[in-house]
Design a protein around this motif. Structure first.
Motif, PDB file in Angstrom:
ATOM      1  N   ILE A   2      54.632 -50.342 -42.298  1.00  0.00           N
ATOM      2  CA  ILE A   2      55.754 -50.994 -41.640  1.00  0.00           C
ATOM      3  C   ILE A   2      57.031 -50.161 -41.768  1.00  0.00           C
ATOM      4  O   ILE A   2      57.863 -50.138 -40.868  1.00  0.00           O
ATOM      5  CB  ILE A   2      55.960 -52.413 -42.190  1.00  0.00           C
ATOM      6  CG1 ILE A   2      56.951 -53.152 -41.298  1.00  0.00           C
ATOM      7  CG2 ILE A   2      56.458 -52.411 -43.617  1.00  0.00           C
ATOM      8  CD1 ILE A   2      56.917 -54.627 -41.477  1.00  0.00           C
ATOM      9  N   SER A   5      57.348 -47.827 -38.839  1.00  0.00           N
ATOM     10  CA  SER A   5      57.103 -48.302 -37.485  1.00  0.00           C
ATOM     11  C   SER A   5      58.295 -48.078 -36.544  1.00  0.00           C
ATOM     12  O   SER A   5      58.100 -47.756 -35.387  1.00  0.00           O
ATOM     13  CB  SER A   5      56.699 -49.773 -37.500  1.00  0.00           C
ATOM     14  OG  SER A   5      57.786 -50.574 -37.871  1.00  0.00           O
ATOM     15  N   GLY A  23      50.691 -50.658 -34.298  1.00  0.00           N
ATOM     16  CA  GLY A  23      50.970 -52.073 -34.504  1.00  0.00           C
ATOM     17  C   GLY A  23      51.490 -52.796 -33.272  1.00  0.00           C
ATOM     18  O   GLY A  23      51.552 -54.018 -33.263  1.00  0.00           O
TER      19      GLY A  23
ATOM     20  N   PRO B 130      58.717 -57.147 -36.145  1.00  0.00           N
ATOM     21  CA  PRO B 130      57.595 -58.018 -36.515  1.00  0.00           C
ATOM     22  C   PRO B 130      58.110 -59.165 -37.389  1.00  0.00           C
ATOM     23  O   PRO B 130      59.106 -59.008 -38.103  1.00  0.00           O
ATOM     24  CB  PRO B 130      56.678 -57.097 -37.328  1.00  0.00           C
ATOM     25  CG  PRO B 130      57.333 -55.779 -37.420  1.00  0.00           C
ATOM     26  CD  PRO B 130      58.701 -55.861 -36.843  1.00  0.00           C
ATOM     27  N   ASN B 132      57.447 -61.160 -40.497  1.00  0.00           N
ATOM     28  CA  ASN B 132      56.698 -61.296 -41.743  1.00  0.00           C
ATOM     29  C   ASN B 132      57.684 -61.340 -42.908  1.00  0.00           C
ATOM     30  O   ASN B 132      58.908 -61.236 -42.696  1.00  0.00           O
ATOM     31  CB  ASN B 132      55.679 -60.155 -41.900  1.00  0.00           C
ATOM     32  CG  ASN B 132      56.338 -58.779 -41.846  1.00  0.00           C
ATOM     33  OD1 ASN B 132      57.408 -58.572 -42.431  1.00  0.00           O
ATOM     34  ND2 ASN B 132      55.718 -57.841 -41.136  1.00  0.00           N
ATOM     35  N   GLU B 166      50.953 -56.283 -34.675  1.00  0.00           N
ATOM     36  CA  GLU B 166      49.872 -56.627 -35.608  1.00  0.00           C
ATOM     37  C   GLU B 166      50.433 -57.123 -36.930  1.00  0.00           C
ATOM     38  O   GLU B 166      49.819 -57.941 -37.611  1.00  0.00           O
ATOM     39  CB  GLU B 166      49.009 -55.379 -35.873  1.00  0.00           C
ATOM     40  CG  GLU B 166      48.098 -55.018 -34.717  1.00  0.00           C
ATOM     41  CD  GLU B 166      47.385 -53.690 -34.946  1.00  0.00           C
ATOM     42  OE1 GLU B 166      47.631 -53.048 -35.989  1.00  0.00           O
ATOM     43  OE2 GLU B 166      46.612 -53.296 -34.062  1.00  0.00           O
ATOM     44  N   GLN B 167      51.626 -56.616 -37.312  1.00  0.00           N
ATOM     45  CA  GLN B 167      52.202 -56.955 -38.623  1.00  0.00           C
ATOM     46  C   GLN B 167      52.820 -58.354 -38.658  1.00  0.00           C
ATOM     47  O   GLN B 167      53.314 -58.782 -39.696  1.00  0.00           O
ATOM     48  CB  GLN B 167      53.292 -55.934 -39.002  1.00  0.00           C
ATOM     49  CG  GLN B 167      52.795 -54.497 -39.138  1.00  0.00           C
ATOM     50  CD  GLN B 167      53.023 -53.708 -37.860  1.00  0.00           C
ATOM     51  OE1 GLN B 167      52.963 -54.256 -36.758  1.00  0.00           O
ATOM     52  NE2 GLN B 167      53.245 -52.413 -37.989  1.00  0.00           N
ATOM     53  N   THR B 169      53.189 -62.187 -39.056  1.00  0.00           N
ATOM     54  CA  THR B 169      52.424 -63.231 -39.754  1.00  0.00           C
ATOM     55  C   THR B 169      53.062 -64.610 -39.599  1.00  0.00           C
ATOM     56  O   THR B 169      52.527 -65.598 -40.082  1.00  0.00           O
ATOM     57  CB  THR B 169      52.340 -62.919 -41.262  1.00  0.00           C
ATOM     58  OG1 THR B 169      53.675 -62.847 -41.782  1.00  0.00           O
ATOM     59  CG2 THR B 169      51.614 -61.605 -41.519  1.00  0.00           C
TER      60      THR B 169
END
Lengths: 261, 306
Positions: A2, A5, A23, B130, B132, B166-167, B169
């Protein structure tokens, strides 16, 4: 993963040949190529638009389609460094100097320098221009020792070409018929009241103003200028300097600057 | 008034009148509209500017904004702090924002749940993060840093997004609720962004609103969107800000006002900007909905009382 990214996301934004960043996916198993392309397009189009807003005269001189293609090349080489888009394009003139497809328009980079200076002047700090009375209040015997504080908006752009005439004609959407592109011109950019102004300077005036802006005394600056330009017209340069608002204050002693408004 | 104002900041030192955002429609300020706005018989409820456009030292832009701020409530909306940035937010840019806030004393300061800067440069787009625990912690710490510097809470705006990660959650609504709870920030609900993201990700907009902490919403944004298609040929909406608000977004907005009450509502129109009367017409449509549905709302007219 991450932590890396945004680096790969950013690189892929600027290079459409790179694969999708790690991702990045579509929802519910969908593909993400066209989805990611929305970001690529937003970045490119908005930055090309920004360059078109900053350099409208250059855009008009080369045509909008050509300008947009050229701007894409430039922004891939020099993306903006900060979120202040009105500061973008500091390297655009130098880019034009080395961009082979415009080598037949040697004045183009100086037109870009004038446009960049125009926007710098637009956003420069506010200050009242030096008033004629402030200069007049200095005793004649002290005039030679006077130094000047440059107005925050004042800029000089010197060109081996007729960049000022070409800039003005292009910005005002006038034809270039009367312009002789190989005549050298010096441009002065100021903001004496609330509007940015661009003037073409007579012979020697750019040397004189630059010398004063660099902190030389009135006498030193006049001498340096007259050595290089015997025809230099000092009284009319002083009138132009007051009218255009090149300086915001003057001082008859280095040790005791007298800021006048 | 029968009781003192709830807060009176900067008495004696303020350049401008204290002017909270009213529960009415406002408009994104465009330089070409300033003269028309100042002379219009229709008094727009408030105006909003992008902070970055006023981070220069001086000049005509500041002069015009000072004239607007003297007459209208103002909201400052940042687009460049890059709150979702992995590399931290720029202290230099935060100082610039603080300077704009000190200069204009806006009623509201807001920013985006997005990132826009990286070592490689500034991308001039609101890029997605993302959802998470790691990104949550990062965003919260950045908002705390901003609020500490500005000495006031900010509003965080929900994004329009086109891709997923994808990361991820957590749901976007859980993510935003947790940010607000941990950082103490308020929320700016962009109803067009809800509609755009819901369409693009296959959510139901009403489910999103059901899960969104409406009680924390202090401002609403409305804008127009464009239509494109995704890799599979399905509808993909683009947050374009270049046309009137879509009917479907107006309907969603009515639902929000019915539940949340009258909340200051901004019309954003940033590309292909029309003449002022066209933007004003959009603002008047929002005003009519606020008048009609705000008073009987489920959460009551909390903002109207201010």
């Amino acid at each position: 993963m991450i932590e890396m990214s945004q680096r790969s996301f950013g690189a892929a934004l600027l290079d459409p040949d790179l694969p999708l960043p790690d991702g990045v996916i579509g929802p519910r198993g969908k593909g993400a190529q066209k989805r990611f392309a929305v970001y690529r397009n937003n970045v490119t189009v908005s930055l090309v638009n920004a360059l078109g807003d900053i350099f409208p005269a250059v855009q008009r001189l080369v045509g909008e389609g050509f300008f947009r293609d050229m701007a894409r090349v430039y922004l891939s080489e020099e993306p903006p460094r900060s979120a202040l888009l009105f500061e973008y394009g500091g390297g655009f003139a130098a880019f034009l100097d080395r961009f082979e497809p415009v080598s037949k328009l040697p004045y183009l980079s100086d037109v870009a320098r004038l446009e960049r200076a125009w926007l710098d002047a637009f956003h420069a700090a506010d200050a009242d221009p030096l008033r004629p009375e402030s200069l007049g209040a200095i005793p004649p015997e002290s005039l030679g020792e006077v130094t000047f504080t440059p107005h925050p908006a004042a800029r000089i752009v010197r060109s081996k070409y007729a960049a000022v005439s070409i800039f003005s004609a292009s910005r005002e959407e006038r034809p270039l018929d009367h312009v002789r592109p190989l005549d050298p011109e010096d441009g002065l950019i100021t903001r004496p009241r609330h509007e940015v102004q661009v003037r073409q300077l007579p012979s020697g005036a750019a040397d004189f103003f630059e010398a004063l802006m660099a902190g030389m005394t009135f006498e030193e600056a006049a001498n340096v200028t007259l050595e290089r330009h015997p025809e230099f017209d000092l009284p009319s340069a002083i009138s132009a300097m007051l009218e255009a608002g090149v300086f915001s204050a003057c001082s008859s002693s280095q040790a005791n600057p007298e800021h006048t408004a | 008034m029968t009781r003192p104002a709830p807060h009176s900041p900067n008495i004696g030192t303020s350049r401008f009148p204290d002017a909270p955002l009213p529960p009415r429609a406002g408009a994104g300020l465009k330089p070409d509209h300033i003269a028309a706005i100042l002379t219009d018989d229709y008094r727009i409820g408030f105006l909003e500017v992008h902070a970055e456009n006023y981070m220069g030292d001086g000049g005509p832009a500041h002069r015009a904004l000072a004239a607007i701020r003297a007459e209208f409530p103002l909201s400052v909306h940042g687009v460049g702090l890059s709150i979702g940035s992995e590399g931290g937010i720029s202290a230099t840019h935060l100082e610039r924002l603080a300077r704009v806030v000190e200069r204009y004393e806006p009623a509201m300061v807001s920013e985006h749940l997005a990132w826009s800067s990286h070592d490689a440069g500034y991308f001039n787009d609101l890029l997605p993060v993302p959802y998470n625990s790691a990104s949550l912690e990062r965003v919260v710490s950045h908002i705390v840093q901003i609020q500490d510097r500005l000495k006031r809470p900010i509003l965080l705006e929900n994004p329009s997004t086109y891709v997923a990660f994808e990361q991820t959650t957590m749901s976007e609504t859980d993510f935003i609720r947790d940010i607000a709870r941990k950082s103490g920030c308020g929320l700016l609900l962009d109803v067009n962004n809800v509609f755009v993201s819901a369409t693009n990700h296959g959510w139901k907009p009403l489910h999103y609103l059901r899960d969104f902490p409406l009680e924390l919403v202090e401002e609403i944004h409305l804008a127009g969107h464009a239509e494109d298609v995704d890799d599979e040929g399905d509808l993909l909406l683009i947050d374009a800000h270049d046309r009137p608000v879509a009917d479907s977004v107006w309907k969603l907005y009515e639902t929000v006002i019915s539940q949340a009450g009258a909340v200051p509502t901004l019309i954003e129109w940033d590309n292909d900007v029309p003449e002022w009367p066209v933007l004003r017409r959009e603002a008047q449509l929002a005003d009519a909905i606020l008048d009609r549905l705000g008073p009987g709302s489920l959460l009551g007219s909390r903002h109207a009382a201010e």
